[in-house]
Motif scaffolding. Sequence first.
Motif, PDB file in Angstrom:
ATOM      1  N   LEU A   3       0.824  -1.205   0.000  1.00 44.25           N
ATOM      2  CA  LEU A   3       0.000   0.000   0.000  1.00 44.25           C
ATOM      3  C   LEU A   3       0.858   1.255   0.000  1.00 44.25           C
ATOM      4  O   LEU A   3       0.431   2.315  -0.415  1.00 44.25           O
ATOM      5  CB  LEU A   3      -0.942   0.003   1.212  1.00 44.25           C
ATOM      6  CG  LEU A   3      -1.985  -1.109   1.208  1.00 44.25           C
ATOM      7  CD1 LEU A   3      -2.788  -1.088   2.493  1.00 44.25           C
ATOM      8  CD2 LEU A   3      -2.920  -0.979   0.023  1.00 44.25           C
ATOM      9  N   ALA A  61      -5.560   2.819  -3.466  1.00 43.79           N
ATOM     10  CA  ALA A  61      -6.702   3.534  -2.900  1.00 43.79           C
ATOM     11  C   ALA A  61      -7.868   3.468  -3.881  1.00 43.79           C
ATOM     12  O   ALA A  61      -9.023   3.263  -3.494  1.00 43.79           O
ATOM     13  CB  ALA A  61      -6.328   4.985  -2.609  1.00 43.79           C
ATOM     14  N   ASP A  62      -7.557   3.599  -5.167  1.00 39.84           N
ATOM     15  CA  ASP A  62      -8.597   3.530  -6.187  1.00 39.84           C
ATOM     16  C   ASP A  62      -9.321   2.184  -6.118  1.00 39.84           C
ATOM     17  O   ASP A  62     -10.550   2.115  -6.109  1.00 39.84           O
ATOM     18  CB  ASP A  62      -7.935   3.732  -7.561  1.00 39.84           C
ATOM     19  CG  ASP A  62      -8.922   3.508  -8.680  1.00 39.84           C
ATOM     20  OD1 ASP A  62     -10.107   3.813  -8.465  1.00 39.84           O
ATOM     21  OD2 ASP A  62      -8.511   3.022  -9.748  1.00 39.84           O
ATOM     22  N   THR A  78      -5.693   6.383   6.556  1.00 48.16           N
ATOM     23  CA  THR A  78      -4.673   5.566   5.903  1.00 48.16           C
ATOM     24  C   THR A  78      -3.394   5.651   6.716  1.00 48.16           C
ATOM     25  O   THR A  78      -3.158   6.616   7.433  1.00 48.16           O
ATOM     26  CB  THR A  78      -4.355   6.071   4.475  1.00 48.16           C
ATOM     27  OG1 THR A  78      -3.875   7.407   4.584  1.00 48.16           O
ATOM     28  CG2 THR A  78      -5.555   6.024   3.583  1.00 48.16           C
ATOM     29  N   ILE A 121      -5.355   0.903   4.591  1.00 47.16           N
ATOM     30  CA  ILE A 121      -6.440   1.845   4.294  1.00 47.16           C
ATOM     31  C   ILE A 121      -7.650   1.338   5.059  1.00 47.16           C
ATOM     32  O   ILE A 121      -7.992   0.156   4.961  1.00 47.16           O
ATOM     33  CB  ILE A 121      -6.808   1.882   2.794  1.00 47.16           C
ATOM     34  CG1 ILE A 121      -5.573   2.047   1.913  1.00 47.16           C
ATOM     35  CG2 ILE A 121      -7.805   3.011   2.522  1.00 47.16           C
ATOM     36  CD1 ILE A 121      -5.865   2.015   0.426  1.00 47.16           C
TER      37      ILE A 121
END
Length: 406
Positions: free
Chosen positions: A348, A355-356, A374, A379
Amino acid sequence: MARIVMKFGGTSTADNDCLRICAGHIAREVKAGHQVAVVVSAPAGMTNELGARMAKLDPDHQHKDESDLVLSSGEQINAGLLVMVLRQMGYKARSWTGWQAGLITDDNHGQARLKTAASQQFCDDLDRGNIAVLTGFQGVTIAGKITTLGRGGSDVSAVALAAAIAADRCDIYTDVDGVFTADPSIVPEARLIPRLSASEMLEMASNGAKVLHSRAVELALAENLDLRVTSTFKEGPGTEISEGLEDHLVSGIAYSRDQSRVSLTGLKRGIGAAQKIFAELAVAGINSDLLALGPASDLTMFNLVFATSRQDHGPVVECLRQRQLADLYKTMDAKENMARISVVGLGLRSQYGMADRFFSSLASAGIIIDAVATSELRISALITNEQVENAVRALHFAFALDRNSK
Ligand code: ASP
Ligand code: MG
Protein backbone atom coordinates in the motif's frame (compact mmCIF):
# COMPACT_ATOMS: atom_id res chain seq x y z
CA MET A 1 19.62 -26.50 20.78
CA ALA A 2 17.18 -23.64 20.68
CA ARG A 3 15.28 -21.91 23.43
CA ILE A 4 11.57 -21.83 22.62
CA VAL A 5 8.51 -20.23 24.16
CA MET A 6 5.27 -22.11 23.43
CA LYS A 7 2.00 -20.37 24.28
CA PHE A 8 -1.31 -22.24 24.50
CA GLY A 9 -4.60 -20.34 24.41
CA GLY A 10 -7.88 -21.04 26.21
CA THR A 11 -9.46 -23.44 23.71
CA SER A 12 -6.14 -25.31 23.48
CA THR A 13 -6.26 -25.90 27.24
CA ALA A 14 -10.01 -26.24 27.77
CA ASP A 15 -9.90 -29.67 29.48
CA ASN A 16 -7.59 -32.55 30.42
CA ASP A 17 -7.67 -34.06 26.92
CA CYS A 18 -6.64 -30.74 25.44
CA LEU A 19 -3.83 -30.43 27.98
CA ARG A 20 -2.54 -33.83 26.86
CA ILE A 21 -2.43 -32.58 23.28
CA CYS A 22 -0.48 -29.51 24.41
CA ALA A 23 1.89 -31.75 26.35
CA GLY A 24 2.45 -33.75 23.15
CA HIS A 25 3.60 -30.60 21.32
CA ILE A 26 5.88 -29.71 24.24
CA ALA A 27 7.35 -33.24 24.35
CA ARG A 28 8.12 -33.05 20.63
CA GLU A 29 10.22 -29.90 21.12
CA VAL A 30 11.96 -31.27 24.21
CA LYS A 31 12.83 -34.48 22.34
CA ALA A 32 14.28 -32.35 19.55
CA GLY A 33 16.73 -31.08 22.18
CA HIS A 34 15.21 -27.66 22.82
CA GLN A 35 14.79 -25.76 26.07
CA VAL A 36 11.09 -25.05 26.49
CA ALA A 37 9.24 -22.38 28.43
CA VAL A 38 5.45 -22.64 28.20
CA VAL A 39 2.85 -19.91 28.73
CA VAL A 40 -0.74 -20.92 29.39
CA SER A 41 -4.07 -19.07 29.28
CA ALA A 42 -7.03 -19.97 31.44
CA PRO A 43 -9.35 -22.75 30.22
CA ALA A 44 -11.74 -21.33 27.59
CA GLY A 45 -14.54 -19.28 29.12
CA MET A 46 -13.18 -19.26 32.66
CA THR A 47 -11.97 -15.66 32.72
CA ASN A 48 -15.38 -14.53 31.42
CA GLU A 49 -17.15 -16.55 34.09
CA LEU A 50 -15.00 -15.10 36.85
CA GLY A 51 -15.59 -11.61 35.46
CA ALA A 52 -19.36 -12.15 35.37
CA ARG A 53 -19.40 -13.43 38.91
CA MET A 54 -17.46 -10.44 40.16
CA ALA A 55 -19.66 -8.01 38.22
CA LYS A 56 -22.58 -9.16 40.36
CA LEU A 57 -20.68 -8.55 43.57
CA ASP A 58 -18.87 -5.41 42.58
CA PRO A 59 -20.82 -3.80 39.70
CA ASP A 60 -18.91 -0.50 39.83
CA HIS A 61 -15.62 -2.31 39.62
CA GLN A 62 -14.33 -0.66 42.78
CA HIS A 63 -11.86 -3.35 43.73
CA LYS A 64 -9.66 -3.54 40.68
CA ASP A 65 -6.73 -4.96 42.63
CA GLU A 66 -8.70 -7.88 44.07
CA SER A 67 -10.40 -8.37 40.72
CA ASP A 68 -6.98 -9.10 39.23
CA LEU A 69 -6.33 -11.80 41.81
CA VAL A 70 -9.61 -13.48 40.87
CA LEU A 71 -9.32 -12.98 37.12
CA SER A 72 -5.83 -14.44 36.89
CA SER A 73 -6.70 -17.63 38.75
CA GLY A 74 -7.70 -19.63 35.65
CA GLU A 75 -4.15 -19.39 34.35
CA GLN A 76 -2.89 -20.79 37.64
CA ILE A 77 -5.18 -23.79 37.38
CA ASN A 78 -3.92 -24.57 33.89
CA ALA A 79 -0.25 -24.16 34.80
CA GLY A 80 -0.54 -26.68 37.62
CA LEU A 81 -2.57 -29.16 35.59
CA LEU A 82 -0.23 -29.03 32.61
CA VAL A 83 2.78 -29.66 34.84
CA MET A 84 1.02 -32.74 36.26
CA VAL A 85 0.44 -34.09 32.75
CA LEU A 86 4.06 -33.45 31.75
CA ARG A 87 5.40 -35.15 34.87
CA GLN A 88 3.17 -38.17 34.27
CA MET A 89 4.81 -38.40 30.84
CA GLY A 90 8.19 -38.51 32.55
CA TYR A 91 9.34 -34.94 32.01
CA LYS A 92 10.80 -32.58 34.58
CA ALA A 93 8.48 -29.61 34.80
CA ARG A 94 7.37 -26.96 37.28
CA SER A 95 4.85 -24.15 37.30
CA TRP A 96 5.63 -20.45 37.70
CA THR A 97 3.14 -17.76 38.57
CA GLY A 98 3.81 -14.25 37.34
CA TRP A 99 5.21 -13.14 40.68
CA GLN A 100 7.39 -16.23 41.10
CA ALA A 101 8.93 -15.69 37.68
CA GLY A 102 9.59 -11.99 38.29
CA LEU A 103 7.06 -10.52 35.87
CA ILE A 104 6.98 -7.05 37.38
CA THR A 105 4.32 -4.63 36.09
CA ASP A 106 3.10 -1.12 36.82
CA ASP A 107 0.08 -0.83 39.11
CA ASN A 108 -2.53 -0.18 36.43
CA HIS A 109 -4.80 -3.05 37.50
CA GLY A 110 -6.66 -4.73 34.66
CA GLN A 111 -4.39 -3.22 31.99
CA ALA A 112 -0.95 -3.48 33.55
CA ARG A 113 2.23 -3.04 31.53
CA LEU A 114 5.21 -5.30 32.06
CA LYS A 115 8.51 -3.81 33.22
CA THR A 116 10.56 -6.99 33.54
CA ALA A 117 9.64 -10.44 32.37
CA ALA A 118 11.78 -13.18 33.89
CA SER A 119 14.05 -13.70 36.85
CA GLN A 120 17.48 -15.31 36.80
CA GLN A 121 15.96 -18.18 38.77
CA PHE A 122 13.53 -18.85 35.93
CA CYS A 123 16.37 -19.01 33.39
CA ASP A 124 18.49 -21.19 35.69
CA ASP A 125 15.58 -23.62 35.92
CA LEU A 126 15.44 -23.86 32.12
CA ASP A 127 19.20 -24.39 32.03
CA ARG A 128 18.80 -27.31 34.42
CA GLY A 129 16.60 -28.94 31.79
CA ASN A 130 13.23 -28.30 33.39
CA ILE A 131 10.16 -27.36 31.40
CA ALA A 132 8.93 -24.08 32.88
CA VAL A 133 5.17 -23.52 32.72
CA LEU A 134 4.25 -19.90 33.33
CA THR A 135 0.79 -18.46 34.01
CA GLY A 136 0.01 -16.02 31.20
CA PHE A 137 -1.90 -12.76 31.68
CA GLN A 138 -0.51 -12.22 35.19
CA GLY A 139 2.15 -10.05 36.76
CA VAL A 140 2.90 -8.40 40.07
CA THR A 141 3.52 -4.81 41.16
CA ILE A 142 6.67 -3.81 43.01
CA ALA A 143 4.46 -3.61 46.11
CA GLY A 144 3.53 -7.26 45.61
CA LYS A 145 -0.06 -6.98 44.34
CA ILE A 146 -1.11 -9.30 41.52
CA THR A 147 -1.99 -7.57 38.23
CA THR A 148 -3.44 -8.65 34.88
CA LEU A 149 -2.28 -7.46 31.48
CA GLY A 150 -5.66 -6.84 29.82
CA ARG A 151 -7.98 -9.37 28.18
CA GLY A 152 -6.17 -11.68 25.81
CA GLY A 153 -2.95 -10.72 27.59
CA SER A 154 -1.26 -14.09 27.72
CA ASP A 155 -0.02 -13.44 24.17
CA VAL A 156 1.75 -10.43 25.68
CA SER A 157 3.19 -12.59 28.48
CA ALA A 158 4.53 -15.06 25.92
CA VAL A 159 6.27 -12.49 23.76
CA ALA A 160 7.63 -10.58 26.76
CA LEU A 161 8.97 -13.80 28.23
CA ALA A 162 10.52 -14.80 24.91
CA ALA A 163 12.28 -11.45 24.70
CA ALA A 164 13.44 -11.61 28.32
CA ILE A 165 14.95 -15.08 28.08
CA ALA A 166 16.36 -14.38 24.62
CA ALA A 167 14.31 -17.18 23.06
CA ASP A 168 15.00 -18.13 19.49
CA ARG A 169 11.31 -18.48 18.71
CA CYS A 170 7.88 -17.86 20.17
CA ASP A 171 5.16 -20.22 18.96
CA ILE A 172 1.54 -19.31 19.61
CA TYR A 173 -0.68 -22.41 19.60
CA THR A 174 -4.34 -21.66 19.02
CA ASP A 175 -7.64 -23.02 17.70
CA VAL A 176 -7.21 -21.69 14.16
CA ASP A 177 -4.65 -22.75 11.53
CA GLY A 178 -2.91 -19.37 11.48
CA VAL A 179 -3.60 -15.91 10.13
CA PHE A 180 -5.99 -15.78 7.18
CA THR A 181 -6.42 -13.26 4.35
CA ALA A 182 -9.89 -12.54 5.79
CA ASP A 183 -12.25 -14.02 8.34
CA PRO A 184 -12.99 -17.48 6.84
CA SER A 185 -16.49 -17.43 8.31
CA ILE A 186 -17.24 -14.50 5.97
CA VAL A 187 -15.03 -15.39 3.01
CA PRO A 188 -14.86 -19.15 2.38
CA GLU A 189 -12.04 -18.60 -0.16
CA ALA A 190 -9.85 -16.92 2.46
CA ARG A 191 -6.35 -18.41 2.47
CA LEU A 192 -3.88 -19.09 5.22
CA ILE A 193 -1.08 -16.50 5.02
CA PRO A 194 2.17 -18.47 5.25
CA ARG A 195 4.46 -15.53 5.98
CA LEU A 196 3.66 -12.05 7.18
CA SER A 197 5.81 -9.16 8.31
CA ALA A 198 5.42 -8.08 11.93
CA SER A 199 4.37 -4.57 10.92
CA GLU A 200 1.55 -5.96 8.79
CA MET A 201 0.51 -8.29 11.58
CA LEU A 202 0.42 -5.31 13.89
CA GLU A 203 -1.97 -3.51 11.53
CA MET A 204 -4.09 -6.65 11.20
CA ALA A 205 -4.24 -7.14 14.97
CA SER A 206 -4.93 -3.52 15.82
CA ASN A 207 -7.65 -3.40 13.18
CA GLY A 208 -9.62 -6.33 14.45
CA ALA A 209 -7.90 -9.62 13.49
CA LYS A 210 -8.33 -11.48 16.75
CA VAL A 211 -5.71 -14.14 16.37
CA LEU A 212 -2.99 -12.22 18.25
CA HIS A 213 -3.05 -9.44 20.83
CA SER A 214 -1.79 -6.25 19.19
CA ARG A 215 0.49 -5.43 22.14
CA ALA A 216 2.16 -8.81 21.73
CA VAL A 217 2.88 -8.04 18.08
CA GLU A 218 4.10 -4.56 18.98
CA LEU A 219 6.54 -6.09 21.43
CA ALA A 220 7.70 -8.74 18.96
CA LEU A 221 8.36 -5.99 16.43
CA ALA A 222 10.30 -3.88 18.94
CA GLU A 223 12.32 -6.89 20.10
CA ASN A 224 12.85 -8.25 16.61
CA LEU A 225 11.45 -11.59 17.68
CA ASP A 226 10.00 -14.12 15.25
CA LEU A 227 6.53 -15.47 15.99
CA ARG A 228 4.64 -18.42 14.61
CA VAL A 229 0.87 -18.84 14.90
CA THR A 230 -0.15 -22.45 14.57
CA SER A 231 -2.97 -24.84 15.40
CA THR A 232 -2.92 -27.03 18.50
CA PHE A 233 -5.30 -29.53 16.96
CA LYS A 234 -4.33 -29.75 13.31
CA GLU A 235 -0.97 -30.28 11.72
CA GLY A 236 0.09 -27.50 9.39
CA PRO A 237 2.68 -24.83 8.73
CA GLY A 238 0.77 -22.01 10.45
CA THR A 239 1.77 -18.40 9.83
CA GLU A 240 5.31 -17.19 10.33
CA ILE A 241 5.57 -13.57 11.47
CA SER A 242 8.91 -12.03 10.91
CA GLU A 243 10.22 -8.66 9.77
CA GLY A 244 11.79 -8.16 6.38
CA LEU A 245 9.35 -10.14 4.25
CA GLU A 246 8.52 -7.91 1.32
CA ASP A 247 7.28 -10.37 -1.25
CA HIS A 248 3.63 -9.43 -1.34
CA LEU A 249 1.43 -6.38 -1.84
CA VAL A 250 -1.67 -6.90 0.22
CA SER A 251 -1.83 -9.42 3.01
CA GLY A 252 -5.33 -9.35 4.32
CA ILE A 253 -8.58 -7.73 5.28
CA ALA A 254 -9.35 -7.01 8.92
CA TYR A 255 -12.48 -5.61 10.50
CA SER A 256 -13.65 -4.53 13.89
CA ARG A 257 -17.26 -4.05 14.86
CA ASP A 258 -16.73 -1.92 17.94
CA GLN A 259 -16.89 1.54 16.42
CA SER A 260 -19.08 4.52 17.02
CA ARG A 261 -19.58 7.47 14.64
CA VAL A 262 -19.93 11.13 15.48
CA SER A 263 -21.14 13.61 12.83
CA LEU A 264 -21.01 17.30 13.50
CA THR A 265 -22.43 19.85 11.08
CA GLY A 266 -22.15 23.59 10.82
CA LEU A 267 -18.73 24.16 12.29
CA LYS A 268 -17.46 27.70 11.70
CA ARG A 269 -14.31 28.06 9.64
CA GLY A 270 -11.27 29.98 10.80
CA ILE A 271 -11.73 29.71 14.56
CA GLY A 272 -9.82 26.46 15.16
CA ALA A 273 -13.02 24.50 15.86
CA ALA A 274 -11.64 21.08 14.92
CA GLN A 275 -8.50 21.69 16.95
CA LYS A 276 -10.54 22.67 20.01
CA ILE A 277 -12.72 19.58 19.72
CA PHE A 278 -9.86 17.12 19.35
CA ALA A 279 -7.91 18.81 22.14
CA GLU A 280 -10.86 18.31 24.52
CA LEU A 281 -11.29 14.70 23.41
CA ALA A 282 -7.62 14.08 24.08
CA VAL A 283 -7.96 15.51 27.58
CA ALA A 284 -10.91 13.18 28.16
CA GLY A 285 -8.73 10.26 27.00
CA ILE A 286 -10.87 9.59 23.91
CA ASN A 287 -9.09 8.40 20.78
CA SER A 288 -10.53 9.09 17.37
CA ASP A 289 -9.29 7.30 14.33
CA LEU A 290 -11.16 7.64 11.07
CA LEU A 291 -12.01 11.12 9.97
CA ALA A 292 -13.78 13.03 7.20
CA LEU A 293 -14.00 16.75 6.84
CA GLY A 294 -16.03 18.48 4.16
CA PRO A 295 -17.57 21.81 3.21
CA ALA A 296 -21.11 22.56 4.32
CA SER A 297 -23.60 24.12 1.88
CA ASP A 298 -22.86 27.42 3.59
CA LEU A 299 -19.21 27.79 2.61
CA THR A 300 -18.27 29.63 5.78
CA MET A 301 -18.95 26.36 7.56
CA PHE A 302 -17.76 22.76 7.40
CA ASN A 303 -18.91 19.34 8.59
CA LEU A 304 -16.88 16.78 10.47
CA VAL A 305 -17.26 13.01 10.88
CA PHE A 306 -15.02 10.84 13.02
CA ALA A 307 -14.99 7.46 14.72
CA THR A 308 -14.24 6.40 18.26
CA SER A 309 -14.42 3.00 19.87
CA ARG A 310 -17.91 1.95 20.96
CA GLN A 311 -16.75 2.05 24.55
CA ASP A 312 -16.17 5.79 24.13
CA HIS A 313 -19.62 6.43 22.66
CA GLY A 314 -21.16 7.81 25.87
CA PRO A 315 -18.09 9.80 26.94
CA VAL A 316 -17.65 11.38 23.49
CA VAL A 317 -21.26 12.61 23.40
CA GLU A 318 -20.95 13.96 26.91
CA CYS A 319 -17.71 15.72 26.06
CA LEU A 320 -19.16 17.36 22.93
CA ARG A 321 -22.18 18.61 24.86
CA GLN A 322 -20.00 20.67 27.15
CA ARG A 323 -20.73 24.39 26.82
CA GLN A 324 -17.46 25.46 25.26
CA LEU A 325 -17.71 22.76 22.56
CA ALA A 326 -21.49 22.81 21.97
CA ASP A 327 -21.12 26.40 20.73
CA LEU A 328 -18.78 25.31 17.98
CA TYR A 329 -21.25 23.27 15.88
CA LYS A 330 -24.92 23.30 14.86
CA THR A 331 -25.94 19.64 15.08
CA MET A 332 -24.45 16.47 16.47
CA ASP A 333 -25.46 12.97 15.51
CA ALA A 334 -23.80 9.99 17.18
CA LYS A 335 -24.36 6.40 16.10
CA GLU A 336 -23.18 3.15 17.61
CA ASN A 337 -22.99 -0.12 15.68
CA MET A 338 -20.42 1.07 13.24
CA ALA A 339 -17.47 -0.92 11.97
CA ARG A 340 -14.00 -0.33 10.63
CA ILE A 341 -12.84 -2.30 7.66
CA SER A 342 -9.18 -2.31 6.68
CA VAL A 343 -6.93 -3.56 3.90
CA VAL A 344 -3.43 -4.27 5.16
CA GLY A 345 -0.27 -4.76 3.16
CA LEU A 346 3.26 -3.59 2.54
CA GLY A 347 2.36 -2.76 -1.05
CA LEU A 348 0.00 0.00 0.00
CA ARG A 349 2.91 2.35 0.54
CA SER A 350 4.61 1.81 -2.76
CA GLN A 351 2.00 0.80 -5.32
CA TYR A 352 -0.20 3.17 -7.30
CA GLY A 353 -3.88 2.52 -7.60
CA MET A 354 -4.41 0.83 -4.26
CA ALA A 355 -6.70 3.53 -2.90
CA ASP A 356 -8.60 3.53 -6.19
CA ARG A 357 -9.13 -0.21 -5.96
CA PHE A 358 -10.25 0.12 -2.35
CA PHE A 359 -12.83 2.83 -2.99
CA SER A 360 -14.12 1.53 -6.31
CA SER A 361 -14.67 -2.02 -5.04
CA LEU A 362 -16.60 -0.76 -2.02
CA ALA A 363 -18.60 1.62 -4.20
CA SER A 364 -19.58 -1.12 -6.64
CA ALA A 365 -20.70 -3.28 -3.73
CA GLY A 366 -22.98 -0.41 -2.72
CA ILE A 367 -21.13 0.30 0.50
CA ILE A 368 -21.27 3.77 1.94
CA ILE A 369 -18.12 5.09 3.56
CA ASP A 370 -18.46 7.67 6.29
CA ALA A 371 -14.81 8.36 6.99
CA VAL A 372 -11.37 7.02 6.11
CA ALA A 373 -7.88 6.71 7.50
CA THR A 374 -4.67 5.57 5.90
CA SER A 375 -1.26 4.64 7.16
CA GLU A 376 1.77 3.37 5.28
CA LEU A 377 0.43 -0.16 5.51
CA ARG A 378 -3.31 0.23 5.72
CA ILE A 379 -6.44 1.85 4.29
CA SER A 380 -9.45 1.80 6.60
CA ALA A 381 -13.03 2.92 6.20
CA LEU A 382 -15.88 3.53 8.61
CA ILE A 383 -19.03 1.69 7.52
CA THR A 384 -22.15 0.37 9.22
CA ASN A 385 -22.06 -2.97 10.96
CA GLU A 386 -24.56 -4.49 8.53
CA GLN A 387 -22.20 -3.82 5.63
CA VAL A 388 -19.20 -5.65 7.06
CA GLU A 389 -19.70 -9.01 5.36
CA ASN A 390 -20.25 -7.46 1.94
CA ALA A 391 -17.30 -5.15 2.36
CA VAL A 392 -14.94 -7.94 3.43
CA ARG A 393 -15.97 -10.06 0.43
CA ALA A 394 -15.71 -7.16 -2.02
CA LEU A 395 -12.21 -6.21 -0.86
CA HIS A 396 -10.98 -9.80 -0.69
CA PHE A 397 -12.00 -10.24 -4.31
CA ALA A 398 -10.77 -6.83 -5.51
CA PHE A 399 -7.30 -7.40 -4.09
CA ALA A 400 -7.22 -10.95 -5.52
CA LEU A 401 -6.57 -12.45 -2.11
CA ASP A 402 -8.36 -15.64 -3.12
CA ARG A 403 -5.60 -16.31 -5.65
CA ASN A 404 -2.27 -17.83 -4.82
CA SER A 405 0.08 -15.19 -6.17
CA LYS A 406 -0.56 -11.87 -4.55
N1 ASP B 1 -7.49 -15.64 30.20
C1 ASP B 1 -7.28 -14.27 29.79
C2 ASP B 1 -8.46 -13.80 28.97
O1 ASP B 1 -9.38 -14.57 28.70
C3 ASP B 1 -6.00 -14.06 29.09
C4 ASP B 1 -5.82 -14.77 27.77
O2 ASP B 1 -6.55 -15.72 27.46
O3 ASP B 1 -4.92 -14.41 27.03
O4 ASP B 1 -8.50 -12.66 28.59
MG1 MG C 1 -6.07 -14.98 22.84
